[in-house]
Design an enzyme around this catalytic site. Structure first.
Site, PDB file in Angstrom:
ATOM      1  N   GLU A 242       5.727  -3.387   0.844  1.00 16.50           N
ATOM      2  CA  GLU A 242       5.758  -3.070  -0.596  1.00 16.50           C
ATOM      3  C   GLU A 242       4.986  -1.768  -0.768  1.00 16.50           C
ATOM      4  O   GLU A 242       3.762  -1.770  -0.879  1.00 16.50           O
ATOM      5  CB  GLU A 242       5.092  -4.192  -1.412  1.00 16.50           C
ATOM      6  CG  GLU A 242       5.791  -5.533  -1.329  1.00 16.50           C
ATOM      7  CD  GLU A 242       6.946  -5.675  -2.310  1.00 16.50           C
ATOM      8  OE1 GLU A 242       7.216  -4.716  -3.070  1.00 16.50           O
ATOM      9  OE2 GLU A 242       7.578  -6.738  -2.299  1.00 16.50           O
TER      10      GLU A 242
ATOM     11  N   GLY B 166       2.139   2.347   5.224  1.00 13.09           N
ATOM     12  CA  GLY B 166       3.169   1.311   5.411  1.00 13.09           C
ATOM     13  C   GLY B 166       4.173   1.674   6.486  1.00 13.09           C
ATOM     14  O   GLY B 166       4.659   0.808   7.226  1.00 13.09           O
TER      15      GLY B 166
ATOM     16  N   GLY C  70       0.835  -1.198   0.000  1.00 16.58           N
ATOM     17  CA  GLY C  70       0.000   0.000   0.000  1.00 16.58           C
ATOM     18  C   GLY C  70       0.865   1.242   0.000  1.00 16.58           C
ATOM     19  O   GLY C  70       2.043   1.206  -0.377  1.00 16.58           O
ATOM     20  N   SER C  71       0.276   2.324   0.461  1.00 14.86           N
ATOM     21  CA  SER C  71       0.974   3.607   0.387  1.00 14.86           C
ATOM     22  C   SER C  71       2.100   3.684   1.416  1.00 14.86           C
ATOM     23  O   SER C  71       2.085   2.994   2.440  1.00 14.86           O
ATOM     24  CB  SER C  71      -0.029   4.733   0.641  1.00 14.86           C
ATOM     25  OG  SER C  71      -0.627   4.537   1.907  1.00 14.86           O
TER      26      SER C  71
ATOM     27  N   CYS D 157       2.100   0.680  -9.001  1.00 15.31           N
ATOM     28  CA  CYS D 157       3.182   1.183  -8.146  1.00 15.31           C
ATOM     29  C   CYS D 157       4.420   1.447  -8.990  1.00 15.31           C
ATOM     30  O   CYS D 157       5.267   2.253  -8.623  1.00 15.31           O
ATOM     31  CB  CYS D 157       3.466   0.196  -7.022  1.00 15.31           C
ATOM     32  SG  CYS D 157       3.729  -1.471  -7.609  1.00 15.31           S
TER      33      CYS D 157
HETATM   34  P1  NAD Z   1      -3.476   2.300   1.093  1.00 15.97           P
HETATM   35  O1  NAD Z   1      -2.219   2.482   1.860  1.00 15.97           O
HETATM   36  O2  NAD Z   1      -4.522   3.345   1.193  1.00 15.97           O
HETATM   37  O3  NAD Z   1      -4.196   0.922   1.532  1.00 15.97           O
HETATM   38  C1  NAD Z   1      -3.522  -0.311   1.470  1.00 15.97           C
HETATM   39  C2  NAD Z   1      -4.183  -1.302   2.419  1.00 15.97           C
HETATM   40  O4  NAD Z   1      -3.942  -0.890   3.765  1.00 15.97           O
HETATM   41  C3  NAD Z   1      -5.688  -1.400   2.276  1.00 15.97           C
HETATM   42  O5  NAD Z   1      -6.074  -2.749   2.419  1.00 15.97           O
HETATM   43  C4  NAD Z   1      -6.197  -0.557   3.444  1.00 15.97           C
HETATM   44  O6  NAD Z   1      -7.489  -0.918   3.871  1.00 15.97           O
HETATM   45  C5  NAD Z   1      -5.161  -0.902   4.492  1.00 15.97           C
HETATM   46  N1  NAD Z   1      -5.011   0.064   5.596  1.00 15.97           N
HETATM   47  C6  NAD Z   1      -5.307   1.382   5.604  1.00 15.97           C
HETATM   48  N2  NAD Z   1      -4.983   1.918   6.803  1.00 15.97           N
HETATM   49  C7  NAD Z   1      -4.465   0.925   7.558  1.00 15.97           C
HETATM   50  C8  NAD Z   1      -3.928   0.856   8.866  1.00 15.97           C
HETATM   51  N3  NAD Z   1      -3.864   1.934   9.659  1.00 15.97           N
HETATM   52  N4  NAD Z   1      -3.443  -0.330   9.307  1.00 15.97           N
HETATM   53  C9  NAD Z   1      -3.475  -1.414   8.509  1.00 15.97           C
HETATM   54  N5  NAD Z   1      -3.978  -1.420   7.256  1.00 15.97           N
HETATM   55  C10 NAD Z   1      -4.467  -0.266   6.777  1.00 15.97           C
HETATM   56  O7  NAD Z   1      -3.045   2.054  -0.439  1.00 15.97           O
HETATM   57  P2  NAD Z   1      -3.954   1.948  -1.751  1.00 15.97           P
HETATM   58  O8  NAD Z   1      -4.503   3.279  -2.089  1.00 15.97           O
HETATM   59  O9  NAD Z   1      -4.888   0.792  -1.629  1.00 15.97           O
HETATM   60  O10 NAD Z   1      -2.855   1.524  -2.848  1.00 15.97           O
HETATM   61  C11 NAD Z   1      -2.061   2.429  -3.550  1.00 15.97           C
HETATM   62  C12 NAD Z   1      -0.661   2.489  -2.965  1.00 15.97           C
HETATM   63  O11 NAD Z   1      -0.089   1.182  -2.891  1.00 15.97           O
HETATM   64  C13 NAD Z   1       0.291   3.295  -3.836  1.00 15.97           C
HETATM   65  O12 NAD Z   1       1.113   4.081  -3.006  1.00 15.97           O
HETATM   66  C14 NAD Z   1       1.107   2.227  -4.556  1.00 15.97           C
HETATM   67  O13 NAD Z   1       2.374   2.660  -4.994  1.00 15.97           O
HETATM   68  C15 NAD Z   1       1.199   1.174  -3.490  1.00 15.97           C
HETATM   69  N6  NAD Z   1       1.469  -0.140  -4.058  1.00 15.97           N
HETATM   70  C16 NAD Z   1       2.726  -0.665  -3.909  1.00 15.97           C
HETATM   71  C17 NAD Z   1       3.033  -1.890  -4.477  1.00 15.97           C
HETATM   72  C18 NAD Z   1       4.415  -2.477  -4.349  1.00 15.97           C
HETATM   73  O14 NAD Z   1       4.557  -3.659  -4.613  1.00 15.97           O
HETATM   74  N7  NAD Z   1       5.432  -1.719  -3.943  1.00 15.97           N
HETATM   75  C19 NAD Z   1       2.059  -2.604  -5.180  1.00 15.97           C
HETATM   76  C20 NAD Z   1       0.787  -2.047  -5.295  1.00 15.97           C
HETATM   77  C21 NAD Z   1       0.505  -0.814  -4.733  1.00 15.97           C
END
Ligand code: NAD
Length: 511
Positions: free
Chosen positions: A265, A248, A243-244, A299
């Site tokens: 990631e 993260g 995620g973001s 990503c």
């Molecule tokens: P996000 O961080 O908003 O959410 C990711 C996940 O985290 C979701 O399941 C969300 O419900 C959960 N989440 C949110 N707050 C949380 C908390 N406090 N504790 C635990 N879990 C929580 O990200 P998004 O908008 O779904 O995805 C986009 C981001 O992900 C972009 O920054 C992208 O670059 C990144 N991404 C990275 C990779 C990689 O492999 N490096 C792959 C795909 C996406």
């Protein structure tokens, strides 16, 4: 509900309903809030999913832990056989599952199918691993002793995934973790819950056929509350989080506080360097997919083009033409003629709009695009920006939308400096015909990213190579030949068969 529309009959092929249960631990039962899943192509509700309550999470964690004992005792090749069958079950549902990803996430159908294929590929990789997982015997300095490296499963792991790869990222983790002997709880993005339910139903069908407890692959649909509970849970030995960077970072700190393991990631800010000798036909072809493909929601999307000043004007003008040739093909991601789908949510459209406004405010030039497309759904124009400094805060941050910044460079060294100056370190690429420059790029003074490409886009990885990035991308790696190590714990075993006690370093105590 789109699920009632015969055009979306593939949803029924996946066992989905108007109201779905989003929690699985061997049985399907959920007591949390109802989540509506929207199609980003038209803003309409596809169907509903009942998410997990705190008690549902607890039931999942308990059932998964109970299921672990038998799962860990199963011979590794037998676990590999289960994963092989999951790969086959995915092959059978390739088309409808790809269609669902396209409908719910918004990426075009070929990319959505490609994502399911990635899960199938990682099942193949995991199957091979199940016959080859290594363990080493080392020479001991003590006579009559042997040193063995023994790898055991971690136990219960948590997999938290992002919206943009709602199938593949779970697959990367699950297939390998299953072979390693772990059980998992999956917390998918709450904006792609139907995909998570459909994938879990496919996995469940294989587990049931083989009399394996379903809780081996538990599912807990929910938002940040369930994610937070999972992150805090000491029973969860590894939290694999995609995620973001902002979320993260919190997850990493929380997991570290309890000395758990994490695999992060996170976000990227990926650049392509265009050398003066680059094959521009190749570059333009790659850049169109890398910058505008998936509506900028990978990503690994290219967010910066670092272009040698000798070819800067030509590249920008040709890229504008290339963008112009695809705008008529922005639309419904399920239609075969579509090349670019929508953004995933209205919030993403707002982020795009405010970034474009800020570009203008800061003196940047919108060379192409910059506008929200007036139609139903969350569509925006792919956008090319020039005129911002390489180190502007906008250029250095990840906006998850199709905006690319074109920046001139004097030479490769400057390109490498700019490539490396951002916080993120996921993917990077250079376009050049010069062998010396290739080796500089992949060497110690080259790109500092986890993915370092030559003459290909920054996106579109294969499961054979380790995937992940450095710095604010989190340092985690998934896939690749040694990915299994993240899902196992390592013990060094020293066995004495000499009949006497001998100390290492030949230490002897006085009489
Ligand atoms: P996000 O961080 O908003 O959410 C990711 C996940 O985290 C979701 O399941 C969300 O419900 C959960 N989440 C949110 N707050 C949380 C908390 N406090 N504790 C635990 N879990 C929580 O990200 P998004 O908008 O779904 O995805 C986009 C981001 O992900 C972009 O920054 C992208 O670059 C990144 N991404 C990275 C990779 C990689 O492999 N490096 C792959 C795909 C996406």
């Amino acid at each position: 509900y789109l699920i009632d529309d015969p055009n979306y009959s593939f949803l029924k092929d996946l066992g989905l309903d108007k109201k779905n249960v989003g929690v699985f631990n061997g049985k399907w039962e959920a007591n949390g809030q109802l989540i509506q899943s929207y199609s980003p192509a038209n803003g309409k509700v596809i169907a509903e999913v009942q998410s997990a309550s705190a008690a549902d999470y607890e039931a999942c964690a308990k059932a998964a832990q109970d299921a672990w004992h038998a799962w860990a005792e199963l011979p590794i090749p037998s676990r590999g056989e289960i994963v092989r069958q999951i790969g086959d079950a995915l092959r059978e549902k390739l088309q409808p599952l790809g269609q669902l990803v396209s409908l719910e996430m918004g990426k075009i159908l070929p990319e959505a199918i490609g994502e399911v294929v990635e899960y199938i590929h990682v099942c193949d990789l995991a199957l091979g691993l199940s016959r080859t997982l290594p363990g080493t015997i080392f020479p001991s300095e003590r006579p009559g002793h042997v040193l063995i490296e023994k790898w055991n499963p971690l136990g219960l792991i948590g997999v938290i995934t992002a919206f943009n790869f709602p199938v593949a990222v779970f697959g990367w983790n699950s297939a390998i973790a299953m072979v390693c002997g772990d059980v998992s709880i999956w917390k998918p993005s709450d904006t792609t819950p139907l995909t998570a339910v459909a994938v879990t139903k496919i996995v469940e069908s294989v587990l049931v056929k083989n009399n394996i407890p379903g809780a081996v692959a538990a599912l807990c649909v929910g938002g940040r509350d369930i994610g937070h509970t999972l992150v805090q849970d000491r029973r969860v030995k590894l939290v694999s989080f995609t995620g973001s960077t902002a979320v993260g970072q919190q997850v990493g700190v929380e997991v570290q506080k309890r000395f758990g393991r994490h695999l992060l990631e996170l976000g990227g800010n990926n650049a392509i360097i265009v050398n003066s000798d680059a094959n521009l036909d190749l570059l333009l072809n790659a850049a169109l997919f890398a910058c505008a493909g998936t509506a900028g929601q990978r990503c690994t999307t290219t967010r910066r083009l670092l272009i040698h000043q000798q070819v800067f004007d030509e590249v920008v003008s040709r890229l504008k033409k290339a963008y112009a040739s695809v705008v008529s093909r922005i639309g419904d991601p399920l239609l075969p003629e579509t090349l670019i789908g929508p953004l995933h949510t209205p919030a993403a459209v707002e982020a795009y709009k405010s970034t474009v406004a800020e570009v203008v405010k800061q003196g940047g030039t919108i060379e192409f695009g910059g506008k929200v497309i007036e139609r139903e759904g969350y569509f925006v124009e792919p956008t090319i920006v020039t005129g911002l400094p390489h180190d502007s805060p906008l250029v250095k941050s990840e906006c998850f939308a199709p905006i690319v910044y074109c920046i001139p460079i004097a030479d490769l060294d400057t390109g490498i400096q700019y490539n490396n100056e951002v916080d993120q370190g996921l993917s990077s690429s250079v376009f050049t015909e010069n062998l010396g420059d290739v080796f500089k790029w992949i060497g110690p003074h080259g790109s500092d990213c986890g993915i370092v490409n030559v003459n290909i886009p920054t996106n579109g990885a294969e499961v054979g190579g380790a995937f992940g990035g450095e710095k604010a991308t989190g340092g985690g790696r998934e896939c690749g030949a040694d990915a299994w190590k993240a899902y196992m714990r390592r013990a060094t075993v020293t066995i004495n068969y000499s009949g006497t006690i001998k100390l290492a370093q030949n230490i002897k105590f006085g009489d």
